[in-house]
Design an enzyme around this catalytic site. Structure first.
Site, PDB file in Angstrom:
ATOM      1  N   LEU A 498      56.442 -33.309  47.553  1.00 31.35           N
ATOM      2  CA  LEU A 498      56.278 -33.473  49.001  1.00 31.35           C
ATOM      3  C   LEU A 498      54.941 -34.093  49.361  1.00 31.35           C
ATOM      4  CD1 LEU A 498      57.677 -30.018  50.218  1.00 31.35           C
ATOM      5  CD2 LEU A 498      58.856 -32.232  50.221  1.00 31.35           C
ATOM      6  N   GLY A 501      47.290 -32.605  47.951  1.00 33.39           N
ATOM      7  CA  GLY A 501      46.058 -32.410  48.695  1.00 33.39           C
ATOM      8  C   GLY A 501      44.924 -32.024  47.785  1.00 33.39           C
ATOM      9  N   GLY A 502      43.821 -31.543  48.396  1.00 32.80           N
ATOM     10  CA  GLY A 502      42.651 -31.201  47.619  1.00 32.80           C
ATOM     11  C   GLY A 502      42.863 -30.027  46.693  1.00 32.80           C
ATOM     12  N   GLY A 504      45.937 -29.251  45.200  1.00 30.49           N
ATOM     13  CA  GLY A 504      47.008 -29.453  44.239  1.00 30.49           C
ATOM     14  C   GLY A 504      48.233 -30.085  44.862  1.00 30.49           C
ATOM     15  N   VAL A 506      52.329 -30.426  45.949  1.00 29.89           N
ATOM     16  CA  VAL A 506      53.310 -29.569  46.608  1.00 29.89           C
ATOM     17  C   VAL A 506      54.705 -30.111  46.316  1.00 29.89           C
ATOM     18  CG1 VAL A 506      54.051 -28.528  48.769  1.00 29.89           C
ATOM     19  CG2 VAL A 506      51.653 -29.130  48.443  1.00 29.89           C
ATOM     20  N   LYS A 520      53.266 -24.922  45.918  1.00 30.69           N
ATOM     21  CA  LYS A 520      51.987 -25.604  45.671  1.00 30.69           C
ATOM     22  C   LYS A 520      51.443 -25.185  44.317  1.00 30.69           C
ATOM     23  CE  LYS A 520      48.951 -26.277  48.958  1.00 30.69           C
ATOM     24  NZ  LYS A 520      48.611 -27.699  48.904  1.00 30.69           N
ATOM     25  N   ASP A 614      39.078 -26.862  55.203  1.00 30.82           N
ATOM     26  CA  ASP A 614      39.692 -28.191  55.009  1.00 30.82           C
ATOM     27  C   ASP A 614      40.676 -28.499  56.138  1.00 30.82           C
ATOM     28  OD1 ASP A 614      40.032 -30.623  53.774  1.00 30.82           O
ATOM     29  OD2 ASP A 614      41.491 -29.915  52.308  1.00 30.82           O
TER      30      ASP A 614
END
Length: 810
Positions: A498, A501-502, A504, A506, A520, A614
């Site tokens: 999907l 991000g920072g 890991g 998803v 995740k 974040d």
């Protein structure tokens, strides 16, 4: 004249028969005559008697390749097929009447077309059976009188109903398909488009042969919109697809292979993905749960008993009814259980109270028999009155329910009492014998395994964490622990990514109870299993409408994974920065307000302040009605267990453009860092532009600095996203002012998130903020980072305080 009439009749016969088979008056089908039928020209469809038991038959149209029943003579009230004995007949009479007659001569069904000019009947290659007059005009047809099935080329319009038992599918004037129980409780709806308001001119739905359910209406801009897709849509020219209202209350698309046997019919789409959310599935006072991936029905506790021990779907009843109770009435508490509440009940019996009041209010009310508190931060308590109560129990449901019972509440172990299986003494005896025979072997294996674990548990080569961590207890509402293998299976080997991000990547997955989730895979987690699970338990204890719900986790060997609820509308950045995607101003403002409320909950309303670290559009997810849900909260805390006061950029992968100036000054990280990031996101919600972008339109300045100068000039229109056709000017100005306050260099000048919510709502006045500081590039340890503000200002701030506090006015 007679010759002309004969010629006309012959011409009419030839024209119709080129695409349909003509059935003249009179004609009869007999249940006792095997293989007798009226078939379409290509033999795809046939009308005939179908034997359902040894002595009963129904009259049905079937798709021959898979022997699929697509229409039958049915009871209009229940949708159940009408059966006759072996002497039954289906006759097209000389007066135009079409009748199903039992062997006794009684009429069990009539088409109501007597003396209306019926000249013949026909069945065509699309599966439509019709009664027509001499002009070829249909006076009655199976397509216009559907039962429980819709087939390709068959229109479903306002006034038509697909029915199966207590369940029905209908279409309303605004263009919404609705699933209802007993024609009253609406538990599922699918509409044309949320941007269409009011009634449509002539809405209709059709299942196409390629497996796409489409909505059509002349007033819709394109005239057609795709509403649902079968999993095999567009595949195979020999696949026959049909839409069916099933007896379990679910609406499904099925696919049948044209060259297959009768058994190869598979569901390829379902309206209600979680079967336990179908109202009334387990009957009155029944509780739906899952065994593996199969829904099962049971009773709330031993205070209840099944109405039918052979059929759990018929519901439960109290062993002692409340009106017959000789003593006191008490409330049975059911954890992770919800009593389903849909329209019209949701508006009549909904209150905003705490868990104690939700229980006590029902206990004291003479009209309440059960209640449910949803633990999602909304505070909604649903009170159930006598009539029909439908329950759902599951390990991941964030809700607690209460049921009135006579005397002392006796809870089952497990929570529900499964009534889907009969007591079987013989089976029990066999099990006892098997247990006795195997007991010695099992005991021996247990002893050997115990010694092996005792000597092997400390070995790092095994790749497993000590088994003592398996004994960590959690309070009610703790996340579900999954094995890595279970999540591998649920995500099909982590095949559907999907995003990343920072923290890991998803992946999309489906749990055994058919719940769709986002899994995740965390990177850079060095904590031990015990510490990791404790931190996850802290995160999972947060419940709020604007926070993504944590369903569970995996902590196995070096694997660290988190399982979240899946939100179909993805993240906010898709709607802000993708040219072909956008949100109207109302939705954008609600997203901004919802995000602020979620952060307020994390910062000010949790037992321990949770700093996100974040905040950016990619971490703000949207559900099906565009409600904002903050994700990845608390993950920064997992990255550095040694010192929670300081978090490095390397440890959390902070995102350019959203980081507060104090990050590289090695200052304490407080909730004001999230406020800064939120301010940047709020400006992007208004403008649809990345805050750090530089272009000719911004005179070579970073967008956030250029926006302030334009605002000072009174040029608000230049800041607002050009894709927004209509905006609320007052809300736009408030949002811009709030964003400039949030991105102030000094943390003490930034407002708390609770104050941000008040400013956005217009509860308090907003003063004109100072100008944001210009951009400075700072190099630290060989890494260049972009900051708002300058180094000297940061140094001054660092020497003046070590624990910044909020401004008294903000």
């Amino acid at each position: 004249m007679l010759k002309f009439a004969l010629f006309l009749l012959h011409f009419l016969f030839f024209t119709i028969s080129s695409s349909s088979t003509i059935i003249p008056l009179p004609s009869t089908l007999r249940a006792s005559a095997r293989n007798q039928s009226w078939s379409s020209p290509d033999s795809s469809f046939s009308l005939s008697f179908v034997q359902i038991t040894q002595s009963s038959f129904i009259l049905a149209i079937t798709y021959n390749a898979g022997n699929v029943i697509v229409w039958s003579v049915s009871n209009n009230g229940t949708g159940d097929s009408v059966a006759v004995d072996s002497g039954g007949t289906f006759s097209l009479l000389p007066n135009g009447a079409l009748r199903l007659i039992n062997g006794s001569g009684s009429i069990v069904w009539d088409s109501a077309t007597t003396n209306r000019g019926v000249s013949h009947a026909s069945i065509d290659d699309s599966g439509n059976f019709q009664l027509l007059n001499n002009d070829g005009f249909p006076l009655w047809s199976s397509f216009e009188n559907p039962t429980d099935t819709l087939i390709p080329s068959q229109n479903f319009t306002v006034g038509k109903i697909l029915r199966s038992g207590s369940y029905s599918l209908s279409l309303d004037r605004p263009g919404n398909l609705n699933l209802k129980w007993n024609d009253t409780v609406e538990y599922w709806s699918l509409g044309f488009n949320s941007s269409i308001n009011g009634n449509l001119s002539s809405p209709r739905f059709m299942l196409r042969s390629n497996g796409i359910l489409v909505g059509l209406d002349p007033s819709f801009p394109s005239g057609m919109i795709n509403m649902a897709f079968s999993t095999d849509y567009g595949e195979g020219n020999d696949v026959f697809r049909f839409l069916r209202m099933d007896a379990d209350g679910n609406l499904r698309i099925y696919s049948a292979s044209g060259n297959s046997g009768a058994g190869n019919v598979t569901p390829t789409w379902a309206a209600v993905t979680d079967q336990c959310r179908v109202f009334g599935f387990c009957g009155d006072m029944g509780i739906c749960s899952y065994r593996d991936s199969n829904p099962i029905c049971g009773c709330p506790s031993r205070n209840f008993e099944p109405i039918d021990v052979n059929d759990g779907r018929k519901g439960c009843k109290r062993k002692v009814e409340l009106e017959d109770c000789p003593g006191d009435v008490s409330m049975l508490q059911l954890e992770h259980t919800a009593f389903l509440t849909y329209l019209p009940e949701v508006s009549e019996q909904t209150f905003i109270v705490g868990i104690v009041a939700c229980r006590s209010n029902c206990l004291q009310s003479g009209s309440c028999i059960a209640s449910t508190l949803v633990a999602d931060g909304s505070g909604f308590c649903y009170m159930k009155t006598p009539g029909f109560v439908s329950g759902y129990q599951g390990e991941v449901l964030p809700s607690t329910s209460f049921v009135k019972v006579c005397g002392q509440a006796v809870l089952n172990t497990p929570l529900y009492q499964d009534t889907s299986e009969k007591d079987n003494d013989l089976r029990l005896q066999v099990v006892v014998v098997v247990v006795i025979v195997l007991a010695t072997l099992l005991a021996l294996v247990a002893v050997v395994t115990g010694f092996w674990c005792w000597f092997y548990r400390g070995s790092e080569k095994s790749g497993h964490i000590s088994a003592k961590y398996e004994l960590v207890d959690y309070a009610s509402g703790a996340p579900v622990k999954f094995s890595y293998k279970e999540l591998q299976q649920s995500t099909k080997g982590f095949s559907e990514k999907l995003g990343e991000g920072g923290f890991g990547a998803v992946y999309k997955g489906t749990l055994p109870n058919r719940m769709v989730v986002a899994v995740k895979q965390l990177e850079g987690i060095e904590q031990g299993e015990k510490q990791f699970r404790m931190e996850v338990a802290t995160i999972s204890s947060t419940h709020h409408l604007n926070l993504v719900r944590l369903v569970g986790f995996c902590s196995e060997g070096r694997h660290r994974l988190l399982v979240y609820e899946f939100l179909r509308n993805s993240s906010l950045d898709k709607f802000l920065f993708t040219p072909n995607e956008s949100l109207n101003w109302e939705n954008r403002f609600n997203v901004a307000l919802g995000t602020a409320r979620g952060l307020t909950y994390l910062h000010e309303e949790c037992r321990d302040c949770i700093i996100h670290c974040d905040i950016k559009p990619e971490n703000i997810l949207l559900d099906e009605v565009h409600t904002a849900k903050v994700s990845d909260f608390g993950l920064a805390k997992l990255m550095n267990p040694k010192d929670q006061r300081y978090l490095s950029l390397a440890s959390i992968g902070g995102t350019r453009g959203y980081l507060a100036p104090e990050w590289l000054a090695n200052l304490p990280i407080t909730s004001k860092c999230d406020v800064y990031s939120y301010g940047m996101v709020l400006l992007e919600i208004v403008s649809g532009t990345r805050n750090f972008e530089v272009s000719r339109e911004t005179d070579g300045k970073k967008f956030s600095l250029w926006a302030y100068s334009e605002f000072e000039k009174g040029n608000v229109e230049a800041i607002v996203d050009k894709r927004l056709a209509e905006v609320n000017s007052e809300q736009v100005v408030r949002a811009i002012l709030v964003s400039f306050w949030c991105i102030q260099e000094q943390p003490s000048q930034r407002p708390m998130m609770g104050k941000v919510v008040q400013m956005l709502e217009g509860v308090i006045d907003i003063e004109r903020p100072p100008a944001p500081k210009p951009v400075t590039e700072v190099t630290s340890g060989g890494t260049t980072m972009t900051l708002d503000g300058n180094v000297s200002a940061i140094s001054t701030y660092a020497t003046s305080t070590t624990a910044p506090s909020s401004s008294p006015s903000l």
